[in-house]
Scaffold this motif. Structure first.
Motif, PDB file in Angstrom:
ATOM      1  N   GLN A 288       7.701 -11.602-116.316  1.00  0.00           N
ATOM      2  CA  GLN A 288       8.051 -10.385-116.289  1.00  0.00           C
ATOM      3  C   GLN A 288       6.881 -10.003-117.475  1.00  0.00           C
ATOM      4  OE1 GLN A 288       9.164  -7.978-118.732  1.00  0.00           O
ATOM      5  NE2 GLN A 288       8.747  -6.205-117.557  1.00  0.00           N
ATOM      6  N   GLN A 289       6.986 -10.738-118.589  1.00  0.00           N
ATOM      7  CA  GLN A 289       5.915 -10.537-119.581  1.00  0.00           C
ATOM      8  C   GLN A 289       4.582 -10.610-119.197  1.00  0.00           C
ATOM      9  OE1 GLN A 289       7.067 -12.932-122.899  1.00  0.00           O
ATOM     10  NE2 GLN A 289       9.084 -12.002-123.260  1.00  0.00           N
ATOM     11  N   ALA A 290       4.280 -11.641-118.269  1.00  0.00           N
ATOM     12  CA  ALA A 290       2.996 -11.921-117.967  1.00  0.00           C
ATOM     13  C   ALA A 290       2.582 -10.739-116.795  1.00  0.00           C
ATOM     14  CB  ALA A 290       2.783 -13.368-117.301  1.00  0.00           C
ATOM     15  N   ALA A 291       3.473 -10.270-116.138  1.00  0.00           N
ATOM     16  CA  ALA A 291       3.180  -9.454-114.941  1.00  0.00           C
ATOM     17  C   ALA A 291       4.387  -8.464-114.934  1.00  0.00           C
ATOM     18  CB  ALA A 291       3.063 -10.048-113.535  1.00  0.00           C
ATOM     19  N   ALA A 292       4.130  -7.258-115.795  1.00  0.00           N
ATOM     20  CA  ALA A 292       5.249  -6.198-115.725  1.00  0.00           C
ATOM     21  C   ALA A 292       5.783  -5.728-114.364  1.00  0.00           C
ATOM     22  CB  ALA A 292       4.486  -5.172-116.518  1.00  0.00           C
ATOM     23  N   GLN A 293       5.172  -5.900-113.310  1.00  0.00           N
ATOM     24  CA  GLN A 293       5.575  -5.321-112.232  1.00  0.00           C
ATOM     25  C   GLN A 293       6.812  -6.017-111.494  1.00  0.00           C
ATOM     26  OE1 GLN A 293       2.631  -6.729-112.528  1.00  0.00           O
ATOM     27  NE2 GLN A 293       1.781  -7.760-110.935  1.00  0.00           N
ATOM     28  N   LEU A 294       6.846  -7.419-111.986  1.00  0.00           N
ATOM     29  CA  LEU A 294       7.695  -8.181-111.532  1.00  0.00           C
ATOM     30  C   LEU A 294       9.380  -8.184-112.373  1.00  0.00           C
ATOM     31  CD1 LEU A 294       5.846 -11.688-111.366  1.00  0.00           C
ATOM     32  CD2 LEU A 294       6.401 -10.185-109.367  1.00  0.00           C
ATOM     33  N   PRO A 295      10.323  -7.758-111.676  1.00  0.00           N
ATOM     34  CA  PRO A 295      11.626  -7.696-112.456  1.00  0.00           C
ATOM     35  C   PRO A 295      12.263  -8.735-113.058  1.00  0.00           C
ATOM     36  CG  PRO A 295      11.967  -7.886-109.761  1.00  0.00           C
ATOM     37  CD  PRO A 295      10.581  -7.852-110.121  1.00  0.00           C
ATOM     38  N   ALA A 296      12.617  -8.489-114.352  1.00  0.00           N
ATOM     39  CA  ALA A 296      13.166  -9.795-115.109  1.00  0.00           C
ATOM     40  C   ALA A 296      14.564 -10.142-114.775  1.00  0.00           C
ATOM     41  CB  ALA A 296      13.121  -9.550-116.487  1.00  0.00           C
TER      42      ALA A 296
ATOM     43  N   LEU B 292      18.246 -17.529-102.358  1.00  0.00           N
ATOM     44  CA  LEU B 292      18.217 -17.881-100.776  1.00  0.00           C
ATOM     45  C   LEU B 292      17.225 -18.963-100.629  1.00  0.00           C
ATOM     46  CD1 LEU B 292      17.945 -14.241 -99.681  1.00  0.00           C
ATOM     47  CD2 LEU B 292      19.762 -15.611 -99.434  1.00  0.00           C
ATOM     48  N   GLU B 293      17.161 -19.789 -99.798  1.00  0.00           N
ATOM     49  CA  GLU B 293      16.253 -20.828 -99.327  1.00  0.00           C
ATOM     50  C   GLU B 293      14.898 -20.206 -99.176  1.00  0.00           C
ATOM     51  OE1 GLU B 293      16.649 -23.878-100.454  1.00  0.00           O
ATOM     52  OE2 GLU B 293      18.662 -23.668-100.674  1.00  0.00           O
ATOM     53  N   PHE B 294      14.893 -19.435 -98.447  1.00  0.00           N
ATOM     54  CA  PHE B 294      13.558 -18.690 -98.254  1.00  0.00           C
ATOM     55  C   PHE B 294      13.735 -17.092 -98.178  1.00  0.00           C
ATOM     56  CE2 PHE B 294      13.093 -22.848 -96.135  1.00  0.00           C
ATOM     57  CZ  PHE B 294      12.000 -23.083 -96.579  1.00  0.00           C
ATOM     58  N   ALA B 295      13.582 -16.544 -99.340  1.00  0.00           N
ATOM     59  CA  ALA B 295      13.889 -15.143 -99.565  1.00  0.00           C
ATOM     60  C   ALA B 295      12.624 -14.252 -98.842  1.00  0.00           C
ATOM     61  CB  ALA B 295      13.740 -14.886-101.079  1.00  0.00           C
ATOM     62  N   ALA B 296      13.303 -13.185 -98.461  1.00  0.00           N
ATOM     63  CA  ALA B 296      12.395 -12.004 -97.880  1.00  0.00           C
ATOM     64  C   ALA B 296      12.220 -10.791 -98.751  1.00  0.00           C
ATOM     65  CB  ALA B 296      12.854 -11.852 -96.552  1.00  0.00           C
ATOM     66  N   ASP B 297      12.373 -11.160 -99.917  1.00  0.00           N
ATOM     67  CA  ASP B 297      12.361  -9.571-101.038  1.00  0.00           C
ATOM     68  C   ASP B 297      11.979 -10.328-102.307  1.00  0.00           C
ATOM     69  OD1 ASP B 297      14.373  -8.635-103.130  1.00  0.00           O
ATOM     70  OD2 ASP B 297      13.691  -6.984-101.905  1.00  0.00           O
ATOM     71  N   THR B 298      11.372  -9.654-102.963  1.00  0.00           N
ATOM     72  CA  THR B 298      10.932 -10.134-104.368  1.00  0.00           C
ATOM     73  C   THR B 298      11.991 -10.253-105.332  1.00  0.00           C
ATOM     74  OG1 THR B 298       8.765  -8.719-104.070  1.00  0.00           O
ATOM     75  CG2 THR B 298       9.411  -9.677-106.328  1.00  0.00           C
TER      76      THR B 298
END
Length: 249
Positions: free
Chosen positions: A158-166, A172-178
């Motif tokens: 999140q610190q490196a890419a602010a758009q990513l939630p911390a 899930l083994e294969f997720a379909a949501d960030t």
């Protein structure tokens, strides 16, 4: 004499009185931020301290936070002891050539694991970091690993890419949501490291060690690991054991 034991981590603290048989009493866990003294004031009643009481402290916190804890304990207890990593104690032999370089929390977790039974253990702490240590049935430490915890991975991303939630998301083994993908990737990295360590430990020892997890983030990983045992206060158990043995070991 009343005796208390303290485990001061990077983000929270655990403490407990010792019972007459030397085992832990009611364990109190609390976050403390930068106000170590305030957290201790709220956790330890003045009535249980004094000249007739003693305290044993293990700390991996910053020097400033450790000094604040020592200052508070010195003012409130008649006697305090500070735990240091030792090359051998209670049947455990540390692998490090310089034992002082092994974090005291890892040392105490190994002591407590060995005290639970003479078997091989893979001891995993999940806090700010993930620490992994291998102990054989004879109490010989074979070394270990240190990696960022899933929480720290999320915060660093999140610190490196602010758009990513911390925070947030489900494994899930294969997720379909960030959010789920982040939770799955960061927890999965820790799980993969643990599973590889188990496999390598079995190859080295000729037997699969018991898996013992401790620390604030251990519960999130335990459900994904077969036969994992949770020991929330393992380090504090080690402090209690060290206290029973005496400050000189």
């Amino acid at each position: 004499m009343t005796q208390w034991v303290f485990d001061l981590g990077n983000s929270r603290m655990k403490c407990a009185p010792l019972q007459e048989d030397g085992r832990l009493g009611d364990v109190r866990a609390l976050g403390y931020g930068d106000d170590v003294a305030g957290a201790l004031d709220g956790a330890i009643p003045a009535a249980v301290t004094g000249e007739a009481a003693s305290a044993v402290l293990a700390s991996v916190a910053s020097p400033a936070r450790t000094a604040a804890a020592v200052d508070w304990l010195t003012r409130r207890f008649g006697c305090i002891s500070i735990v240091r990593t030792q090359p051998t104690l209670a049947g455990v032999r540390i692998a490090y050539a310089d034992p002082a370089r092994l974090g005291v929390d890892r040392f105490l977790a190994l002591l407590a694991a060995h005290a639970r039974g003479t078997r091989a253990w893979l001891v995993v702490g999940v806090g700010t970091a993930v620490t992994i240590d291998l102990l054989d049935a004879q109490g010989r430490h074979h070394g270990g690993r240190i990696a960022p915890s899933p929480r720290l991975m999320r915060e660093a991303l999140q610190q490196a890419a602010a758009q990513l939630p911390a925070h947030g998301g489900d494994y899930l083994e294969f997720a379909a949501d960030t959010r789920d993908a982040l939770a799955s990737g960061c927890e999965g990295a820790a799980l993969g490291l643990i599973e590889r360590s188990l496999a390598q430990a079995e190859q080295r020892l000729g037997e699969r060690p018991a898996l013992l997890l401790h620390g604030g983030g251990a519960g999130e990983l335990a459900s994904h690991l077969d036969h994992a045992m949770l020991a929330p206060s393992l380090v504090l158990e080690g402090v209690a054991l060290w206290a029973r043995l005496g400050a000189d070991g």
